[in-house]
Design a protein around this motif. Structure first.
Motif, short mmCIF file in Angstrom:
data_model
loop_
_atom_site.label_atom_id
_atom_site.label_comp_id
_atom_site.label_asym_id
_atom_site.label_seq_id
_atom_site.Cartn_x
_atom_site.Cartn_y
_atom_site.Cartn_z
N ASP A 28 0.73 -0.91 -0.11
CA ASP A 28 0.30 -0.29 -0.09
C ASP A 28 1.17 1.66 0.07
N ARG A 29 0.70 2.57 -1.16
CA ARG A 29 1.37 3.58 -1.03
C ARG A 29 1.26 4.14 0.40
N SER A 30 0.37 4.08 1.07
CA SER A 30 0.29 4.32 2.34
C SER A 30 1.66 4.26 3.14
N ARG A 31 1.31 2.75 3.50
CA ARG A 31 2.70 2.70 4.20
C ARG A 31 3.94 3.07 3.01
N PHE A 32 4.47 3.07 1.73
CA PHE A 32 5.32 3.79 1.69
C PHE A 32 5.67 5.00 2.41
N SER A 33 4.53 6.36 1.78
CA SER A 33 4.33 7.51 2.66
C SER A 33 5.00 7.10 4.13
N LEU A 34 4.52 6.35 4.89
CA LEU A 34 4.78 6.86 6.38
C LEU A 34 6.29 5.99 6.27
N ALA A 35 6.55 5.36 5.58
CA ALA A 35 8.08 4.79 5.84
C ALA A 35 8.60 5.94 5.24
N LEU A 36 8.51 6.86 4.47
CA LEU A 36 9.17 7.80 3.97
C LEU A 36 9.72 9.18 4.95
N THR A 37 7.64 9.18 5.27
CA THR A 37 7.91 10.20 6.78
C THR A 37 8.70 10.22 7.44
N ALA A 38 8.68 8.60 7.85
CA ALA A 38 9.59 8.28 9.00
C ALA A 38 11.06 8.51 9.40
N GLY A 39 11.44 8.43 8.25
CA GLY A 39 13.24 8.74 7.63
C GLY A 39 13.10 9.45 6.73
N GLN A 40 12.34 11.09 7.39
CA GLN A 40 12.49 12.38 6.64
C GLN A 40 13.48 12.57 5.49
N VAL A 41 12.63 11.74 4.65
CA VAL A 41 13.22 11.98 2.69
C VAL A 41 11.95 12.01 2.54
N GLY A 42 13.00 12.86 1.04
CA GLY A 42 11.02 13.08 -0.25
C GLY A 42 11.81 12.77 -1.50
N THR A 43 11.01 12.41 -1.92
CA THR A 43 10.47 11.60 -3.12
C THR A 43 10.54 12.26 -4.21
N PHE A 44 10.50 11.68 -5.06
CA PHE A 44 10.92 12.68 -6.12
C PHE A 44 10.35 11.35 -7.89
N ASP A 45 10.13 11.95 -9.05
CA ASP A 45 9.35 10.68 -9.77
C ASP A 45 9.53 12.08 -11.63
N MET A 46 10.45 11.63 -12.39
CA MET A 46 10.59 12.53 -13.42
C MET A 46 10.20 11.83 -14.61
N ASP A 47 9.56 12.15 -15.53
CA ASP A 47 9.25 11.41 -17.07
C ASP A 47 9.63 11.29 -17.51
N LEU A 48 10.85 10.10 -18.01
CA LEU A 48 11.49 11.08 -19.07
C LEU A 48 11.32 11.10 -20.63
N ALA A 49 10.42 10.64 -21.35
CA ALA A 49 9.96 10.72 -22.49
C ALA A 49 9.00 12.76 -22.25
N THR A 50 8.25 13.09 -21.09
CA THR A 50 7.99 14.53 -20.94
C THR A 50 8.72 15.58 -20.14
N GLY A 51 9.41 14.92 -19.67
CA GLY A 51 10.33 16.09 -18.73
C GLY A 51 9.35 15.81 -17.21
N GLU A 52 7.96 15.93 -17.34
CA GLU A 52 7.73 16.56 -16.09
C GLU A 52 8.45 15.82 -14.50
N LEU A 53 8.50 16.69 -13.79
CA LEU A 53 8.86 15.66 -12.49
C LEU A 53 7.30 16.76 -11.18
N THR A 54 7.87 14.96 -10.74
CA THR A 54 6.80 15.11 -9.30
C THR A 54 7.56 14.44 -7.98
#
Length: 864
Positions: free
Chosen positions: A176-202
């Motif tokens: 579940d994505r919520s568990r991933f989000s909780l893990a990132l929050t617990a680790g004080q870690v930010g995430t990024f996701d860039m679509d290499l076709a469009t260059g859009e960064l999330t």
């Protein structure tokens, strides 16, 4: 506080570049053979950073605890400092002592991200060592930075673990994505996701926060993030992203974010390209976390190095410059961008073949630090104090700008050298009262100390001060032996061409130095008419000329001409100051020499006017000599005399009035007249002459004190027939006469003791002694100046005289007297010398030609 060993080490037993760097820094800064970054567990210790370990430990990077000193650092959570492990009970049985050659040990704790001690940063020496406070301070500072790196690695591991969890969640889509989000929050870690076709960064909110942005200002393009990256880091970040995309691999970067308050935040980013190879769904996904707490100590240490007041230059083993701090940039005159990546020899070409290269190579060859001071020429034009420390990674050079101190020291050395030169000139010149000799000494002292060549010109004593009449060259000298004859020829030739326009005459007239800074050959040559003088000047080719008058009491007594060639160039201000001092001292010496000549001529003339030629009886040859003292004031007290009595006997007299001045000469004249007057009458003998002289002195109330010898040569008909002559003498406190036979036998004509000198007690007894002499004997009477000197006593001088007379036996009487004076007297005698010598020629043959004409008073009957 004390603790326990971790169950496992924080890193595997493999070399790690970052920790290798810390080990090299420890080895370089503390000058130890072995430096380690050590992590300890309950089973073993590993060395992710190690330099200097013996094989096989350097390769395996792992030892059991039986070889571990660092376990004690971990257990105590405190530094461990040991000067000699062989005498330390705590580690006396440790196998590292024989196997790893550990004798001296200094270890400082390394802490992990949770503050627990997991290892140590240590320095190891193979011989006993007393660790200095500075050594431990450096080790502590480096341990703090190393702990920060360790904590950073643990944070990266944590981030990588989180990222792995994220990749697993995305791949399997089972978590579940919520568990991933909780893990990132617990680790004080930010995430990024860039679509290499469009260059859009999330990105998530945590990454926006870490990057100093908010959701409202974010457009979804990578450029939004790049705009907040530090200008010095953005190019590297973009290049790493492009490399990951182009290779389909991983992305790894550390960079600074510029915050609104002017501070920087350090971020670590990790990512990976995922998706289909056709690129339709390829994405770069990853995480970012804050590593500022871990980087700050390291950055602070780097900032401290960069802001040190000591220049720093780091080179690798190929002499390529790898590091430069701010002070190093200032001293070197180049930015670090201009220096880093170039070899030392390229960046600083004047280093080649100098003390710099010699000392740097010595440090690398011996493995020992070197320290030295040296000058680097233009364009740097700087004196530096250098300490070069070699290490496995290359050479670290620390340097300080000491130009002000060095120039001050050079100035002090020049001043001291000038004072030594002036002192030597004074010492040399006052050692003679002869003007020409003083000029010769002066010319050899100023060349090459002050000039390339020089000429000393002096004025005759009877010429008016400042007049060009009577000038003569006394000396010249050139630093080049091949040019000395040319210099001497020019010095002589120029005097005939002097006119009122020459710098020599202007220096004499004004008393002020005359200086030609440049182009002296043309300027000086133009002052002379065409001919030999100009040609000689052209051959000498001076670039700069200085002419100084030599001042005396009543005006200049000479000229000192100094010249430099093109190689030496213009005179420095220090040279001119020195030249003025030299001229002043030299002028005084030459003036004293002039006054000495005048006074000596006056006193000597007066002295000689009181001395008359001796009588020359037929069978006797008499020679007399008078040598004035080396100082004018010492002329005057000595005299000789040789005359005949009416009965045909010959009296020889030599005496010395107490005192050395013109008054003594006058007193000598009075006493000599008394002795001549009394002795010119017939008497029983020399003692009677001295007794009557004492009576006359008492009657005239004379205060004269003098030593004297009166000797009488007499002969009966029987003695004449036998070839014998009697010598009777009386000695009033005077050095004894000497008799020399032709075979070299010397007899000192001394009584048991000499009588009292004249002028002390009129009633003092006067005794006589006598000796019978054969034909060919020479009798010598002399004053004490012949045998007495400052450097030897009277007995030694008398022995030397006796030996010299033995060597000269058999020579002609005049030759004997001249050679005797030459051997016995120094160039400048301390006292005047009177000498009378008589040779007894055979009376059975004519008077020899060498004896000169027979000269006797008209009232004295001729011999025979």
């Amino acid at each position: 506080m004390s603790g326990s060993l971790p169950s496992r080490t924080a890193l595997p037993p493999h070399p790690d570049p970052a920790f290798e760097r810390f080990a090299r820094l420890v080895r370089r800064q503390l000058d130890v053979p072995v430096a380690l970054v050590t992590l300890v567990s309950v089973d073993e210790q590993v060395f992710p950073g190690a330099v200097g370990l013996p094989e096989p430990w350097q390769s395996t990077r792992c030892t059991p605890l039986s070889h571990s000193f660092c376990q004690h650092v971990v257990r105590s959570a405190a530094p461990l400092v040991i000067s000699d492990a062989r005498t330390e009970p705590l580690v006396a049985d440790n196998l590292a002592i024989p196997d790893l050659h550990v004798i001296a040990y200094a270890g400082v704790p390394l802490t992990g991200a949770d503050g627990v001690v997991v290892g140590s940063l240590c320095a190891i020496d193979s011989r006993p060592r007393a660790w200095a406070e500075d050594d431990l301070a450096v080790l502590t500072d480096l341990a703090e930075a190393c702990s920060s790196e360790l904590q950073l690695r643990q944070a990266h591991q944590r981030a990588d673990e989180v990222a792995a969890q994220a990749r697993q969640l995305l791949a399997e889509q089972e978590v579940d994505r919520s568990r991933f989000s909780l893990a990132l929050t617990a680790g004080q870690v930010g995430t990024f996701d860039m679509d290499l076709a469009t260059g859009e960064l999330t990105v998530d909110d945590r990454l926006l926060e870490l990057s100093g942005m908010d959701r409202a200002g974010f457009t979804g393009r990578p450029e939004d993030v790049y705009a907040h990256v530090h200008p010095d880091d953005v190019t590297d970040v973009m290049a790493r992203v492009e490399h990951a995309v182009s290779t389909g691999g991983t992305y790894d970067a550390e960079y600074r974010i510029v915050l609104g308050d002017g501070f920087n935040r350090w971020l670590a980013a990790r990512g990976e390209v995922v998706g289909a190879a056709d690129g339709a769904v390829r994405r770069l996904v990853g995480v970012v976390h804050d590593i500022t707490p871990q980087r700050e100590p390291y950055e602070q240490a780097a900032q401290i190095v960069d802001e040190m007041a000591v220049g720093f230059l780091g080179m690798d083993t190929d002499w390529v410059i790898t590091q430069v701090n701010r002070e190093g940039e200032r001293i070197a005159g180049f930015s670090r961008e201009q220096l880093v990546g170039r070899t030392l020899w390229e960046a600083f070409p004047a280093t080649v073949g100098t003390t710099f290269e010699e000392q740097y190579r010595r440090a690398v060859a011996t493995g020992r630090p070197v320290s030295f001071d040296a000058y680097y020429p233009e364009p740097l034009d700087v004196w530096v104090e250098v300490r070069a420390v070699p290490g496995p990674a290359g050479l670290a050079v620390h340097f300080v700008d000491i130009t002000t101190r060095a120039l001050g020291q050079l100035q002090a050395e020049r001043t001291a050298a000038r004072e030594r030169l002036l002192g030597r000139i004074t010492e040399e010149l006052v050692g003679t009262l002869h003007a020409d000799e003083a000029a010769q000494r002066l010319s050899r002292l100023v060349v090459p100390a002050v000039a390339d060549w020089c000429i000393v010109t002096i004025a005759d004593d009877d010429q008016a001060a400042g007049s060009r009449r009577g000038l003569r060259t006394a000396a010249s000298w050139h630093s080049d032996p091949a040019m000395r004859d040319t210099t001497a020829a020019y010095a002589q030739a120029r005097l005939s061409s002097l006119d009122d326009d020459t710098v020599l005459i202007e220096a004499m007239r004004s008393g002020q130095p005359q200086l030609i800074d440049a182009g002296a050959t043309a300027q000086v040559g133009g002052m002379y008419p065409a001919g030999p003088v100009q040609e000689l000047m052209g051959a000498l080719a001076p670039e700069a000329v200085a002419v100084l008058s030599l001042p005396g009491r009543d005006g200049p007594v000479g000229i000192l001409s100094l010249a430099n060639g093109a190689g030496r160039g213009a005179f420095t201000p220090e040279d001119l100051v020195t030249a003025r001092h030299i001229a002043a001292r030299s002028g005084l010496v030459l003036d004293n020499a002039r006054l000495f000549r005048q006074q000596r001529a006056l006193a000597e003339g007066f002295q000689r006017s009181l001395l008359t030629p001796p009588a020359e009886p037929d069978h006797l040859q008499i020679a007399v000599r008078y040598v004035p003292a080396g100082q004018a004031a010492h002329v005057g007290g000595d005299w000789y005399d040789a005359f005949m009595q009416p009965g045909g006997a010959t009296l020889l007299v030599v005496g010395d009035v107490v005192g050395h001045d013109v008054a003594a000469a006058a007193a000598m004249g009075q006493l000599r007249s008394i002795v001549r007057t009394v002795g010119a009458l017939d008497h029983d003998g020399p003692a009677a002459v001295l007794r009557q002289v004492e009576q006359v002195m008492q009657t005239l109330q004379s205060a004269i004190l003098a030593t004297t010898v009166v000797a009488r040569l007499e002969q009966t008909e029987e003695e004449k027939a036998a070839g014998l002559t009697r010598l009777r003498w009386s000695n009033a406190g005077h050095p004894p006469p000497m008799a020399v036979t032709s075979d070299g036998a010397v007899t000192v004509l001394a009584a048991e003791r000499a009588d009292l000198l004249l002028g002390v007690d009129p009633a003092a007894p006067r005794r006589e002694a006598q000796v019978t002499l054969g034909w060919g004997t020479v009798v010598v009477l002399y004053t004490d100046g012949l045998v007495e000197r400052r450097d030897c006593d009277l007995d030694a001088g008398t022995a030397r005289l006796r030996a010299t007379l033995a060597e000269l036996a058999g020579r002609g009487l005049d030759e004997l007297c001249d050679e005797l004076l030459a051997r016995m007297l120094p160039d400048a005698p301390d006292d005047d010398v009177a000498l009378v010598a008589v040779r007894l020629h055979p009376q059975d043959r004519p008077r020899p030609a060498e004896a000169g004409p027979n000269r006797i008073p008209p009232n004295v009957p001729p011999a025979g």
